[in-house]
Design a protein around this motif. Structure first.
Motif, PDB file in Angstrom:
ATOM      1  N   ARG A 278       7.439   5.102  17.790  1.00  0.00           N
ATOM      2  CA  ARG A 278       6.143   4.962  17.124  1.00  0.00           C
ATOM      3  C   ARG A 278       6.060   5.811  15.872  1.00  0.00           C
ATOM      4  N   LEU A 279       5.359   5.262  14.908  1.00  0.00           N
ATOM      5  CA  LEU A 279       5.139   5.944  13.635  1.00  0.00           C
ATOM      6  C   LEU A 279       3.660   5.855  13.305  1.00  0.00           C
ATOM      7  N   SER A 280       3.005   7.008  13.197  1.00  0.00           N
ATOM      8  CA  SER A 280       1.593   7.057  12.822  1.00  0.00           C
ATOM      9  C   SER A 280       1.510   7.293  11.322  1.00  0.00           C
ATOM     10  N   LEU A 281       0.629   6.550  10.682  1.00  0.00           N
ATOM     11  CA  LEU A 281       0.524   6.618   9.229  1.00  0.00           C
ATOM     12  C   LEU A 281      -0.875   7.016   8.792  1.00  0.00           C
ATOM     13  N   ALA A 282      -0.970   7.565   7.593  1.00  0.00           N
ATOM     14  CA  ALA A 282      -2.241   7.848   6.938  1.00  0.00           C
ATOM     15  C   ALA A 282      -2.169   7.266   5.537  1.00  0.00           C
ATOM     16  N   LEU A 283      -3.307   6.851   5.010  1.00  0.00           N
ATOM     17  CA  LEU A 283      -3.307   6.391   3.629  1.00  0.00           C
ATOM     18  C   LEU A 283      -2.991   7.573   2.727  1.00  0.00           C
ATOM     19  N   HIS A 284      -2.170   7.335   1.742  1.00  0.00           N
ATOM     20  CA  HIS A 284      -1.826   8.398   0.798  1.00  0.00           C
ATOM     21  C   HIS A 284      -3.073   8.700  -0.009  1.00  0.00           C
ATOM     22  N   PRO A 285      -3.374   9.990  -0.265  1.00  0.00           N
ATOM     23  CA  PRO A 285      -4.609  10.330  -0.984  1.00  0.00           C
ATOM     24  C   PRO A 285      -4.663   9.766  -2.403  1.00  0.00           C
ATOM     25  N   VAL A 286      -3.522   9.571  -3.014  1.00  0.00           N
ATOM     26  CA  VAL A 286      -3.477   9.001  -4.358  1.00  0.00           C
ATOM     27  C   VAL A 286      -3.072   7.539  -4.218  1.00  0.00           C
ATOM     28  N   TRP A 287      -3.848   6.662  -4.806  1.00  0.00           N
ATOM     29  CA  TRP A 287      -3.554   5.228  -4.724  1.00  0.00           C
ATOM     30  C   TRP A 287      -2.305   4.926  -5.526  1.00  0.00           C
ATOM     31  N   CYS A 288      -1.260   4.498  -4.874  1.00  0.00           N
ATOM     32  CA  CYS A 288       0.006   4.187  -5.546  1.00  0.00           C
ATOM     33  C   CYS A 288      -0.050   2.756  -6.078  1.00  0.00           C
ATOM     34  N   LEU A 289       0.573   2.556  -7.193  1.00  0.00           N
ATOM     35  CA  LEU A 289       0.637   1.199  -7.768  1.00  0.00           C
ATOM     36  C   LEU A 289       2.020   0.658  -7.665  1.00  0.00           C
TER      37      LEU A 289
ATOM     38  N   ILE B 147       0.831  -1.194   0.000  1.00  0.00           N
ATOM     39  CA  ILE B 147       0.000   0.000   0.000  1.00  0.00           C
ATOM     40  C   ILE B 147       0.872   1.252   0.000  1.00  0.00           C
ATOM     41  N   CYS B 148       0.243   2.380  -0.234  1.00  0.00           N
ATOM     42  CA  CYS B 148       0.930   3.666  -0.247  1.00  0.00           C
ATOM     43  C   CYS B 148       0.464   4.468   0.962  1.00  0.00           C
ATOM     44  N   VAL B 149       1.405   4.828   1.833  1.00  0.00           N
ATOM     45  CA  VAL B 149       1.059   5.556   3.054  1.00  0.00           C
ATOM     46  C   VAL B 149       1.936   6.801   3.205  1.00  0.00           C
ATOM     47  N   THR B 150       1.458   7.701   4.034  1.00  0.00           N
ATOM     48  CA  THR B 150       2.178   8.930   4.360  1.00  0.00           C
ATOM     49  C   THR B 150       2.444   8.947   5.857  1.00  0.00           C
ATOM     50  N   ALA B 151       3.634   9.363   6.258  1.00  0.00           N
ATOM     51  CA  ALA B 151       3.943   9.509   7.680  1.00  0.00           C
ATOM     52  C   ALA B 151       3.137  10.683   8.221  1.00  0.00           C
ATOM     53  N   LYS B 152       2.370  10.403   9.257  1.00  0.00           N
ATOM     54  CA  LYS B 152       1.517  11.429   9.856  1.00  0.00           C
ATOM     55  C   LYS B 152       2.217  12.059  11.055  1.00  0.00           C
ATOM     56  N   ALA B 153       2.799  11.220  11.907  1.00  0.00           N
ATOM     57  CA  ALA B 153       3.520  11.695  13.086  1.00  0.00           C
ATOM     58  C   ALA B 153       4.594  10.676  13.457  1.00  0.00           C
ATOM     59  N   VAL B 154       5.710  11.163  13.997  1.00  0.00           N
ATOM     60  CA  VAL B 154       6.815  10.306  14.404  1.00  0.00           C
ATOM     61  C   VAL B 154       7.139  10.612  15.859  1.00  0.00           C
ATOM     62  N   ASP B 155       7.194   9.566  16.681  1.00  0.00           N
ATOM     63  CA  ASP B 155       7.593   9.710  18.082  1.00  0.00           C
ATOM     64  C   ASP B 155       8.829   8.837  18.283  1.00  0.00           C
ATOM     65  N   ILE B 156       9.994   9.441  18.165  1.00  0.00           N
ATOM     66  CA  ILE B 156      11.250   8.693  18.243  1.00  0.00           C
ATOM     67  C   ILE B 156      11.459   8.118  19.640  1.00  0.00           C
ATOM     68  N   ASN B 157      11.106   8.887  20.691  1.00  0.00           N
ATOM     69  CA  ASN B 157      11.298   8.420  22.069  1.00  0.00           C
ATOM     70  C   ASN B 157      10.525   7.145  22.359  1.00  0.00           C
ATOM     71  N   ARG B 158       9.325   7.024  21.827  1.00  0.00           N
ATOM     72  CA  ARG B 158       8.500   5.837  22.068  1.00  0.00           C
ATOM     73  C   ARG B 158       8.616   4.831  20.931  1.00  0.00           C
TER      74      ARG B 158
END
Length: 146
Positions: A135-146, A122-133
């Protein structure tokens, strides 16, 4: 090293197969021993065939290599869904830590598209990064990547 023989081993095996059979008989060309040697020395059976069948992907120089390199807004075009949970999908983006694609993000894309399954690319975009914990929060990329 995987199954099969190295090229030097194959040369020795071919020489043995061409040698006279035990007991003084002549080796038959294309006979059983020679056919077995050719099968054992097949290039796809020597070592790890994955490199011959599909070479490993080349890393892009600017691609993030660790969680510390990821910035909000980074796009990962070939992320792989590793696990599914009631609250979302865990996605491998190639930085050593799986990111979470929350269930609310899946609902935003509408009911017309199926939910990605484990193993899907799938194609995702990094939404937020928490290096201390870690964790990486992701969102689906608005354009469907192939």
């Amino acid at each position: 090293r995987g199954g099969g023989f190295a090229e030097g081993d194959c040369a020795r095996l071919r020489a043995l197969a061409a040698a006279p059979a035990p007991g003084g008989g002549a080796a038959s060309p294309g006979g059983g021993r020679a056919a077995l040697v050719e099968l054992l020395c097949d290039p796809l059976l020597c070592g790890d065939p994955r490199e011959q069948l599909a070479p490993p992907p080349q890393l892009v120089a600017s691609a993030p290599r660790s969680l510390a390199d990821v910035r909000a807004g980074d796009v990962f075009e070939h992320a792989v869904v590793k696990n599914a949970a009631p609250f979302g999908l865990f996605v491998d983006v190639g930085v050593g830590s799986d990111g979470l694609l929350h269930a609310s993000e899946l609902k935003k894309r509408g009911s017309g598209r199926p939910v990605p399954t484990v193993g899907a690319s799938i194609c995702v975009t990094a939404k937020a990064v928490d290096i201390n914990r870690g964790r990486l929060s992701l969102a689906l990329h608005p354009v469907w990547c192939l």
